[in-house]
Design a protein around this motif. Structure first.
Motif, PDB file in Angstrom:
ATOM      1  N   ARG A 239     -11.142 -17.570 -75.868  1.00  0.00           N
ATOM      2  CA  ARG A 239     -12.370 -18.149 -75.343  1.00  0.00           C
ATOM      3  C   ARG A 239     -13.137 -18.653 -76.560  1.00  0.00           C
ATOM      4  NH1 ARG A 239     -11.099 -13.730 -73.218  1.00  0.00           N
ATOM      5  NH2 ARG A 239     -12.552 -12.493 -74.457  1.00  0.00           N
TER       6      ARG A 239
ATOM      7  N   ALA B 132     -15.797 -21.116 -78.363  1.00  0.00           N
ATOM      8  CA  ALA B 132     -17.036 -21.831 -78.064  1.00  0.00           C
ATOM      9  C   ALA B 132     -17.458 -22.673 -79.266  1.00  0.00           C
ATOM     10  CB  ALA B 132     -18.144 -20.839 -77.725  1.00  0.00           C
TER      11      ALA B 132
ATOM     12  N   SER C  74     -22.767 -17.073 -76.202  1.00  0.00           N
ATOM     13  CA  SER C  74     -21.298 -17.172 -76.146  1.00  0.00           C
ATOM     14  C   SER C  74     -20.655 -15.804 -76.277  1.00  0.00           C
ATOM     15  CB  SER C  74     -20.780 -18.124 -77.227  1.00  0.00           C
ATOM     16  OG  SER C  74     -20.814 -17.538 -78.513  1.00  0.00           O
TER      17      SER C  74
ATOM     18  N   HIS D  96     -22.475 -13.352 -72.853  1.00  0.00           N
ATOM     19  CA  HIS D  96     -22.079 -13.742 -71.499  1.00  0.00           C
ATOM     20  C   HIS D  96     -20.620 -14.153 -71.373  1.00  0.00           C
ATOM     21  CE1 HIS D  96     -26.439 -14.679 -70.011  1.00  0.00           C
ATOM     22  NE2 HIS D  96     -26.349 -13.516 -70.635  1.00  0.00           N
ATOM     23  N   ASN D  97     -20.069 -14.775 -72.416  1.00  0.00           N
ATOM     24  CA  ASN D  97     -18.720 -15.346 -72.317  1.00  0.00           C
ATOM     25  C   ASN D  97     -17.680 -14.584 -73.116  1.00  0.00           C
ATOM     26  OD1 ASN D  97     -20.721 -18.098 -72.735  1.00  0.00           O
ATOM     27  ND2 ASN D  97     -19.723 -17.747 -70.779  1.00  0.00           N
TER      28      ASN D  97
ATOM     29  N   ALA E 244     -16.908 -14.772 -76.118  1.00  0.00           N
ATOM     30  CA  ALA E 244     -16.158 -15.709 -76.964  1.00  0.00           C
ATOM     31  C   ALA E 244     -15.539 -14.941 -78.124  1.00  0.00           C
ATOM     32  CB  ALA E 244     -17.069 -16.810 -77.483  1.00  0.00           C
TER      33      ALA E 244
ATOM     34  N   HIS F   8     -20.910 -10.128 -66.062  1.00  0.00           N
ATOM     35  CA  HIS F   8     -20.136 -11.094 -66.834  1.00  0.00           C
ATOM     36  C   HIS F   8     -18.645 -10.735 -66.878  1.00  0.00           C
ATOM     37  CE1 HIS F   8     -23.956 -12.800 -67.895  1.00  0.00           C
ATOM     38  NE2 HIS F   8     -24.353 -11.619 -68.344  1.00  0.00           N
TER      39      HIS F   8
ATOM     40  N   ARG G 116     -16.797 -12.582 -64.251  1.00  0.00           N
ATOM     41  CA  ARG G 116     -16.608 -13.986 -64.600  1.00  0.00           C
ATOM     42  C   ARG G 116     -15.484 -14.162 -65.616  1.00  0.00           C
ATOM     43  NH1 ARG G 116     -23.111 -14.310 -64.758  1.00  0.00           N
ATOM     44  NH2 ARG G 116     -23.367 -14.366 -62.499  1.00  0.00           N
ATOM     45  N   ILE G 117     -15.407 -13.269 -66.575  1.00  0.00           N
ATOM     46  CA  ILE G 117     -14.305 -13.313 -67.544  1.00  0.00           C
ATOM     47  C   ILE G 117     -12.988 -13.048 -66.811  1.00  0.00           C
ATOM     48  CG2 ILE G 117     -13.320 -12.270 -69.632  1.00  0.00           C
ATOM     49  CD1 ILE G 117     -15.879 -14.022 -70.038  1.00  0.00           C
TER      50      ILE G 117
END
Length: 147
Positions: A82, A84, A95, A98-99, A101, A133, A136-137
């Motif tokens: 992931r 970013a 990043s 939430h993500n 990264a 989160h 979502r991942i």
């Protein structure tokens, strides 16, 4: 923490600056190249960084080219990555929070060395928030599994 770092010719100078920042943070660094400003292909350096992160041989990765875009596109082709592209500290934090990264892409031609150093510090110090989160991942993992 171990960081794999790589750049193409357009990111070489910023990569060298970021390595100094990482050394000051006492982070272990594995530099996969490039080692000059002669024209090279970004994908040739994005792949080994992404693979090291995906295989657990590095905790995270940092990729640098002229804009960060080519590096991120290439790195995101590796399952489990992931990556970013980040140009500000707020996005660096988000990043990670939430993500989750695991690879950061920077652009030498769009981000100065002072800001890039701040981005790297925030990105390394921010943990994944989990919670909502994680779902979502998980959906990102499902997309990877299908493709």
């Amino acid at each position: 923490m171990k960081i794999a770092i790589g750049s193409d010719h357009g990111g070489y100078h910023l990569k060298e600056e970021i390595k100094t920042v990482l050394a000051d943070l006492e982070v272990e660094i594995e530099d996969v190249g490039c080692d000059c400003t002669d024209s090279v292909d970004y994908a040739d350096y994005a792949l080994p960084v992404a693979e090291k992160v995906a295989e657990g041989k590095a905790d995270r990765g940092i990729l640098i080219c002229g804009t960060g875009l080519g590096m991120s596109i290439s790195a995101n082709k590796v399952k489990g990555i992931r990556c970013a592209v980040v140009t500000d500290t707020y996005s660096a934090r988000m990043s990670r929070e939430h993500n989750d990264a695991n690879v950061l892409a920077l652009g030498e031609r769009v981000t100065g060395p002072g800001l890039a150093a701040d981005i790297v510090k925030v990105w390394l110090q921010t943990e994944f928030a989990g919670g909502r989160h994680e779902r979502r991942i998980g959906k990102i993992h499902e997309i990877e599994a299908k493709n």
